[in-house]
Motif scaffolding. Sequence first.
Motif: not given
Ligand SMILES: Cc1cc2nc3c(=O)[nH]c(=O)nc-3n(C[C@H](O)[C@H](O)[C@H](O)COP(=O)(O)OP(=O)(O)OC[C@H]3O[C@@H](n4cnc5c(N)ncnc54)[C@H](O)[C@@H]3O)c2cc1C
Length: 391
Positions: A6-8, A10-12, A31-34, A41-44, A95-97, A119-121, A163-165, A266-268, A277-280
Amino acid sequence: MKINIIGGGPAGMYFAILMKKADRAHEITVYERNGPNDTFGWGVVFSGKTLRNLRAADEGSHAEITRAFAAWDNVDVVHHDSKISIHGNSFSGIARLQLLKILQRRCEELGVKLLFRTEVHDVDSLRARCDLLVAADGVNSTARKQYSECFAPSLDVRPNRYIWYGTKRLFHGLTLTFRENEAGVFAAHSYKFNKATSTFIIECDQETWDTAGFSAMSDDQTRGYLERVFAKDLDGESLLSNNSKWINFLVVKNQNWFFENVVLIGDALHTAHFSIGSGTKLALEDAIALFERFTATESVAAALGDFESTRKPVIEEYQAAAYESMRWFENARAYMNLSPLELAYSVMMRSGRVSYEDLKKRDPDFIAAYEEREAGAGGRSRRQTADGSEE
Ligand SMILES: Cc1cc2nc3c(=O)[nH]c(=O)nc-3n(C[C@H](O)[C@H](O)[C@H](O)COP(=O)(O)OP(=O)(O)OC[C@H]3O[C@@H](n4cnc5c(N)ncnc54)[C@H](O)[C@@H]3O)c2cc1C
């Protein structure tokens, strides 16, 4: 093995890449909701060490990531209109994207199934249909909520607002800028992440936030206000919003990292304040650590147990340093009477991870200037004006 993720983010995706690369017989679905091009986001930012880990794990994506990188070796601290540069710190930004696009391409190349706008419910039914369910669904994880009794999470909402700009003003280095006005103290964390754009994160304490009156401001008014606070630093460039909102940082920890066939990454699973340093970076290194456990055993239970026991101490140490760093920024007001050189020293030492000796090795000139200043010798300080010229 059948693996659902669940989640597309960086971690997934990175975990999917490593598992599929090791064994094409694995059936892996993300499975990715977006959508694939949604810009969040901007840069990591990554350290040199993280890059070495990424190269060892997957050369293909590492080569693409580093091609897209903006690299630098300095931390700049701006205070009282003076900039102090500390060299010897290897960092890169992307860039994150762009990072997500590279990982998406790599997933597709290897045959990982990416289901966007899905989206996974119902986490329970998804986990019943696979051998391993990886919850990489970010800081507000649905899986963590649904199984909170099993994971026993602790969620600590921090008092500072941030706030993230983005901005077209290029900051060639990790730049920490402190500005004071009638409302209080603002700190900006900025760095360029490609040839044309920098990340610009602003944080302040609640008192500053209340006094400035942000609760009554529209998004445009907030941006305008902050552009005035950092006018000297932005050099005429505006702040770029990406639906940017004030947030309180959430420190996430989990007592248990897995149960049965479900694991958090990851962030979960954990967050660490952006000032360290970034969570990425942690998200990608989690994916590597979990993957490595599966190279040692085919048993899901054994791999998840090993993952928790080997990775947890690393994360705890990292979160402890991030906590000190976060606390420093929460108390930034208390340091504003320091000279630029003293403040720069305090900033560099804030997390407890960099020792005096480390700093001396990285940038002997900086330490020499600091010691001279401390000894009251004056003279050879490395004071510069905010535009970078020597004073
Ligand atoms: C919106 C956003 C913007 C960020 N911008 C930056 C940035 O610019 N620079 C930086 O250093 N860090 C940024 N971060 C933080 C950093 O990206 C995270 O620490 C890092 O991305 C963690 O990676 P992750 O894969 O654990 O989680 P995330 O990158 O948050 O990925 C989780 C993914 O799971 C998807 N998801 C969540 N719930 C569900 C569900 N129920 N069903 C399906 N999909 C689901 C989300 O859409 C998301 O794509 C941002 C985080 C977020 C959420």
